[in-house]
Scaffold this motif. Sequence first.
Motif, PDB file in Angstrom:
ATOM      1  N   VAL A   1       0.838  -1.204   0.000  1.00 51.07           N
ATOM      2  CA  VAL A   1       0.000   0.000   0.000  1.00 51.07           C
ATOM      3  C   VAL A   1       0.870   1.250   0.000  1.00 51.07           C
ATOM      4  O   VAL A   1       0.633   2.197  -0.771  1.00 51.07           O
ATOM      5  N   ASN A   2       1.893   1.268   0.860  1.00 58.22           N
ATOM      6  CA  ASN A   2       2.781   2.444   0.928  1.00 58.22           C
ATOM      7  C   ASN A   2       3.550   2.650  -0.373  1.00 58.22           C
ATOM      8  O   ASN A   2       3.759   3.787  -0.814  1.00 58.22           O
ATOM      9  N   THR A   3       3.992   1.555  -0.985  1.00 59.31           N
ATOM     10  CA  THR A   3       4.742   1.663  -2.237  1.00 59.31           C
ATOM     11  C   THR A   3       3.893   2.287  -3.336  1.00 59.31           C
ATOM     12  O   THR A   3       4.328   3.227  -4.019  1.00 59.31           O
ATOM     13  N   THR A   4       2.677   1.789  -3.497  1.00 56.39           N
ATOM     14  CA  THR A   4       1.836   2.252  -4.595  1.00 56.39           C
ATOM     15  C   THR A   4       1.351   3.687  -4.382  1.00 56.39           C
ATOM     16  O   THR A   4       1.354   4.491  -5.316  1.00 56.39           O
ATOM     17  N   PHE A   5       0.961   4.009  -3.158  1.00 52.18           N
ATOM     18  CA  PHE A   5       0.512   5.381  -2.908  1.00 52.18           C
ATOM     19  C   PHE A   5       1.678   6.366  -3.004  1.00 52.18           C
ATOM     20  O   PHE A   5       1.517   7.491  -3.490  1.00 52.18           O
TER      21      PHE A   5
ATOM     22  N   VAL B   1      11.786   2.185  -7.511  1.00 47.98           N
ATOM     23  CA  VAL B   1      12.733   1.497  -6.630  1.00 47.98           C
ATOM     24  C   VAL B   1      12.833   2.217  -5.287  1.00 47.98           C
ATOM     25  O   VAL B   1      12.850   1.583  -4.213  1.00 47.98           O
ATOM     26  N   THR B   2      12.877   3.552  -5.317  1.00 41.80           N
ATOM     27  CA  THR B   2      12.960   4.327  -4.076  1.00 41.80           C
ATOM     28  C   THR B   2      11.720   4.125  -3.216  1.00 41.80           C
ATOM     29  O   THR B   2      11.822   3.892  -2.000  1.00 41.80           O
ATOM     30  N   CYS B   3      10.549   4.200  -3.823  1.00 37.22           N
ATOM     31  CA  CYS B   3       9.301   4.025  -3.070  1.00 37.22           C
ATOM     32  C   CYS B   3       9.202   2.617  -2.480  1.00 37.22           C
ATOM     33  O   CYS B   3       8.779   2.446  -1.328  1.00 37.22           O
ATOM     34  N   ALA B   4       9.593   1.605  -3.265  1.00 40.39           N
ATOM     35  CA  ALA B   4       9.543   0.229  -2.771  1.00 40.39           C
ATOM     36  C   ALA B   4      10.538   0.010  -1.632  1.00 40.39           C
ATOM     37  O   ALA B   4      10.233  -0.698  -0.657  1.00 40.39           O
TER      38      ALA B   4
ATOM     39  N   ALA C   1       9.175   1.741   1.570  1.00 39.74           N
ATOM     40  CA  ALA C   1       8.012   1.029   2.093  1.00 39.74           C
ATOM     41  C   ALA C   1       8.378  -0.334   2.679  1.00 39.74           C
ATOM     42  O   ALA C   1       7.635  -0.871   3.515  1.00 39.74           O
ATOM     43  N   SER C   2       9.521  -0.902   2.269  1.00 37.25           N
ATOM     44  CA  SER C   2       9.927  -2.229   2.740  1.00 37.25           C
ATOM     45  C   SER C   2      10.736  -2.185   4.030  1.00 37.25           C
ATOM     46  O   SER C   2      11.043  -3.253   4.588  1.00 37.25           O
ATOM     47  N   LEU C   3      11.086  -1.011   4.495  1.00 34.13           N
ATOM     48  CA  LEU C   3      11.922  -0.913   5.702  1.00 34.13           C
ATOM     49  C   LEU C   3      11.303  -1.584   6.926  1.00 34.13           C
ATOM     50  O   LEU C   3      12.023  -2.258   7.689  1.00 34.13           O
TER      51      LEU C   3
END
Length: 341
Positions: free
Chosen positions: A111-115, A157-160, A163-165
Amino acid sequence: MDSCKIHENASKCNMDTMECFMVLSTQAQKISIATLCVLFGTLCVFENSLVLYLIYSSPRTRKKPSYLFISSLALADILASIIFVCSFVNFHVFHETNFSKETFLLQLGGVNTTFSASLSSLLLTALDRYISISRPSEYKLLMTRKRAWIALGVLWVTCATIASLPLLGWNCCTLDSTCSELFPFVDGNYLSSWICFVMVLLGCIIYAYAHVLWRAHQHVAYMEKHQTQVGKQNTRMRMDVMLAKTLVMVLTVLVLCWSPVLILMIYSIFARLSNHLRKVFAFCSTLCLLNSMVNPIIYALRSKELYSSLRMVFSRFRRQPKVSEESPEAESTHKSSMIET
């Protein structure tokens, strides 16, 4: 809220604590949330899929970097709506907890990656308009398709990664730190950092649009002063002004839809939220879907190229039934009317 005592049980990270975040208590609240999510999510997927089809079905639009960024925005909104609706309804309406902490953080990361990608795509679109208006003679040299694809790759790549942290270890269970009151297993410091990341994106977008609006105002004044000069330059100025106004409308909707969620997130960092405010946050979260749903409508109404492509698609669908329903009687009637004409 008081019975759960999230702050006191911050180090307790078993699945029993998930029930503390299921704030929808009545059947009416669950039905309302489910209805809003399904309605907004379905329309969002349909509209953004239509935008992608209109862009890539036309050789003229799919080659432009501007529409590559809009395609990224539409794709991010589609993925965000699917992941958000499935996970949000499954959690708050059906109270599904038969999954591990890693699975929940993976869903939250999606959700965080896509938004975040949706917001970042809007930033790239704003920067594209900024370069187009501030340096029009060098635009084609500066903004090439290759650079546009590289920017989109870095964006996703940055957003993913950000969000994966939490899934990679930055969560309150691994660090034994204070958990957020809004999201299970999420560290309070990570939530603060993510809010800062979003605020920086919004600040950059607002700055770029402020410059675009200022230059657009200058272009309008120039065209009013030189109404007799009609040519390629004036046509390009009109297109830039139209697209600038369109993107400002997108930004206005974005701020209105995201402000309640961000305000409650910031408030949760400094103060303890009541059960009522957490219910408000759950309903305000659906405004993010509303934002993703409204964006394609603005494109269809404001973008001349997409609007013309949409009209062509509708005209094709109108012709097909007419051709299939033609009969000898209808054909003779058509011929007689042509003779009369």
